[in-house]
Design a protein around this motif. Structure first.
Motif, mmCIF file in Angstrom:
data_model
loop_
_atom_site.group_PDB
_atom_site.id
_atom_site.type_symbol
_atom_site.label_atom_id
_atom_site.label_comp_id
_atom_site.label_asym_id
_atom_site.label_seq_id
_atom_site.Cartn_x
_atom_site.Cartn_y
_atom_site.Cartn_z
ATOM 1 N N UNK A 135 0.839 -1.203 0.000
ATOM 2 C CA UNK A 135 0.000 0.000 0.000
ATOM 3 C C UNK A 135 0.875 1.253 0.000
ATOM 4 N N UNK A 136 1.873 1.257 0.889
ATOM 5 C CA UNK A 136 2.754 2.430 0.992
ATOM 6 C C UNK A 136 3.552 2.613 -0.295
ATOM 7 N N UNK A 137 4.066 1.505 -0.841
ATOM 8 C CA UNK A 137 4.857 1.588 -2.071
ATOM 9 C C UNK A 137 4.026 2.124 -3.225
ATOM 10 N N UNK A 138 2.780 1.668 -3.333
ATOM 11 C CA UNK A 138 1.898 2.148 -4.418
ATOM 12 C C UNK A 138 1.592 3.634 -4.226
ATOM 13 N N UNK A 139 1.336 4.021 -2.957
ATOM 14 C CA UNK A 139 1.087 5.441 -2.686
ATOM 15 C C UNK A 139 2.304 6.281 -3.050
ATOM 16 N N UNK A 140 3.480 5.750 -2.744
ATOM 17 C CA UNK A 140 4.706 6.494 -3.015
ATOM 18 C C UNK A 140 5.009 6.584 -4.500
ATOM 19 N N UNK A 141 4.338 5.772 -5.301
ATOM 20 C CA UNK A 141 4.491 5.903 -6.750
ATOM 21 C C UNK A 141 3.894 7.214 -7.240
ATOM 22 N N UNK A 142 2.849 7.706 -6.559
ATOM 23 C CA UNK A 142 2.110 8.872 -7.047
ATOM 24 C C UNK A 142 2.189 10.098 -6.141
ATOM 25 N N UNK A 143 2.598 9.925 -4.898
ATOM 26 C CA UNK A 143 2.609 11.037 -3.947
ATOM 27 C C UNK A 143 3.970 11.138 -3.275
ATOM 28 N N UNK A 144 4.383 12.361 -2.954
ATOM 29 C CA UNK A 144 3.732 13.629 -3.280
ATOM 30 C C UNK A 144 4.036 14.055 -4.720
ATOM 31 N N UNK A 145 3.231 14.991 -5.231
ATOM 32 C CA UNK A 145 3.457 15.476 -6.591
ATOM 33 C C UNK A 145 4.756 16.282 -6.684
ATOM 34 N N UNK A 146 5.046 17.048 -5.629
ATOM 35 C CA UNK A 146 6.257 17.864 -5.587
ATOM 36 C C UNK A 146 7.231 17.287 -4.569
ATOM 37 N N UNK A 147 8.518 17.519 -4.792
ATOM 38 C CA UNK A 147 9.552 17.010 -3.894
ATOM 39 C C UNK A 147 9.383 17.614 -2.505
ATOM 40 N N UNK A 148 9.425 16.744 -1.497
ATOM 41 C CA UNK A 148 9.370 17.177 -0.102
ATOM 42 C C UNK A 148 10.634 16.690 0.594
ATOM 43 N N UNK A 149 11.393 17.591 1.158
ATOM 44 C CA UNK A 149 12.628 17.207 1.835
ATOM 45 C C UNK A 149 13.651 18.312 1.742
ATOM 46 N N UNK A 150 14.895 17.966 2.078
ATOM 47 C CA UNK A 150 15.995 18.919 2.050
ATOM 48 C C UNK A 150 17.162 18.287 1.313
ATOM 49 N N UNK A 151 17.630 18.985 0.278
ATOM 50 C CA UNK A 151 18.762 18.474 -0.471
ATOM 51 C C UNK A 151 18.466 17.134 -1.094
#
Length: 463
Positions: free
Chosen positions: A44-60
């Motif tokens: 479930x998490x892997x499939x969600x991570x295929x599409x979300x988030x639309x924009x990069x979230x994080x640092x560097x």
């Protein structure tokens, strides 16, 4: 927990294993269930991570962006080259359009637009002749141009049929449509691949439970904490890998161990997959309005204007000869011209096929002649305005006709069903395949982390 104890191995004898299981049977009985949940949850998490988030979230370098949004340009390139290379071509699209029927549907708005264009272009390129021409004669020019415009639409359709690849890049248009609407790409994966994603989730439960049974035996024998995250990693990796293999393989139904029959899920469901894929493309990508916009406002607009200018110029040179005779027969019926005495001057010859038959009578009335050298630039100017106006003219009934005539959905379903298994797999598999490894890796990492958490929980329960 100390690292030394985490990596410790304590091999138990058979009596010790029996006593251990008898004492902690309720813990061991949860292992397959937890492994099944790991398999399911990581999917479930892997499939969600295929599409979300639309924009990069994080640092560097630390962060995450959905696989599909991040790799959309590459995925779309592969998808569109397959779509336009194997399933449909610009030639097949234009071949289905009937120019006469299309012209009839846009006759009223076309007449209005032609009247506007004729008046503007004539005033720009033949100002002296046009401004000094009597109003009834101008109306005759416009009326004849309106009649000729319908034939010009038919001629333009035929010309597009012969030169469509020179003025329209279908792959560029499809690529632009996909990239301008990211939801279309996501919708394609989620809708067309919904059976496959559901299978991936369910397989996580089944494979995870089976691996959990093995995990019980390994824990009983070795009693090593490191085994739990390693099994979690293996569960996350193997369940993703096995599910993806079973989706696309085997390409033909096959029996295993003489009992289990399996056919790659994607290929087994080729008919519903074809229908859903075709519906999505026909309703969100290759619609009549998008195709019209892509043709008239695309990167080859200059070439299209040149093609339209050729059609317009041919029509002008042909119709001027007919117009001369037409005006000659109509001018005597125009009372105002008769009252003014223009009929005696041969006003019909004002609009002859070339400068010579037109200039003499025109000069007799106005003192200026028609510049035949301006016919080509006039035609180009008219073509430019017509290309800008046609998309709006093709709204409404004409658009509905085009959607029916093109039959994108039916054409694509027919072609996809007729494909070999290898060809059919190639329609969508490359887009999935681009990130299968990433999907499997995400499952493995998530499985490892959950397995590590499982060790902490079990240690606390045991003690």
């Amino acid at each position: 927990m100390q690292w030394s104890s985490f990596f410790s191995v304590n091999v138990q004898s058979l009596p010790e294993m029996v006593d251990d299981f008898a004492e902690h049977w309720w813990i061991y009985s949860t292992m397959p269930l937890i492994a099944a949940l790991i398999g399911y949850g990581t999917k479930i998490v892997a499939i969600k991570m295929m599409f979300r988030p639309h924009k990069f979230i994080g640092f560097g370098a630390f962060g995450w962006q959905g696989i599909v949004p991040k790799r959309a340009p590459e995925m779309v390139e592969v998808l569109c080259s397959t779509l336009t290379g194997r399933l449909i071509s610009a030639q097949e699209i234009i071949d289905r359009v009937d120019g006469a029927e299309l012209a009839a549907l846009i006759e009223r708005p076309l007449r209005i637009e032609v009247a506007r264009i004729i008046k503007g272009v004539a005033a720009d390129y033949q100002p002296a002749a046009w401004n000094l021409l009597p109003a009834p004669a101008r109306d005759l020019v416009v009326e004849q141009a309106q009649r000729a415009a319908l034939d010009a639409v038919v001629a333009l359709t035929e010309s597009l049929t012969d030169h469509i690849d020179e003025v329209f890049d279908l792959q560029t248009m499809v690529t632009r449509e996909f990239l301008s609407d990211p939801d279309t790409l996501e919708k394609m994966f989620l809708e067309v691949g919904r059976r496959e994603f559901a299978f991936i989730r369910r397989s996580g439960l089944v494979f995870g439970f089976a691996i959990g049974l093995v995990q019980v035996m390994v824990w009983l024998i070795f009693r090593s904490p490191v085994m739990m995250p390693l099994f979690g990693l293996f569960t996350g990796w193997f369940t993703d890998w096995a599910a993806l293999r079973l989706i696309f393989n085997p390409k033909e139904p096959k029996k295993y161990l003489g009992v289990i029959k399996w056919h790659g899920l994607f290929l087994k469901n080729r008919i519903p997959v074809s229908q859903e894929y075709a519906v999505l493309i026909a309703s969100r990508v290759l619609t009549a309005d998008r195709l019209v916009r892509g043709l008239f406002n695309g990167p080859h607009q200059r070439e299209l204007v040149g093609l339209v200018a050729t059609v317009v110029e041919d029509a002008v040179r042909t119709e001027l000869g007919d117009l001369d005779r037409f005006v000659a027969t109509q001018v005597n019926e125009l009372q105002i011209l008769g009252d003014l005495g223009f009929g005696k001057l041969g006003i019909g010859k004002l609009l002859g096929a070339a400068a010579r038959p037109v200039s003499a009578p025109l000069r007799a009335i106005t003192g200026v002649g028609l510049d035949a050298m301006q016919i080509a630039p006039m035609s180009h100017a008219a073509a430019t305005e017509l290309v800008e106006a046609l998309p709006k003219l093709l709204d409404g009934p004409a658009e509905e006709y085009l959607d029916r005539a093109l039959g994108i959905r039916e054409l694509m379903v027919e072609k996809m069903v007729a494909m070999t298994p290898e060809e059919f797999e190639g329609v969508l598999r490359p887009a999935f395949q681009a990130d299968e490894r990433t999907l499997i890796l995400v499952g493995a990492v998530l499985g490892f982390l959950v397995g590590d958490l499982q060790v902490v929980v079990m240690e606390n329960l045991v003690h």
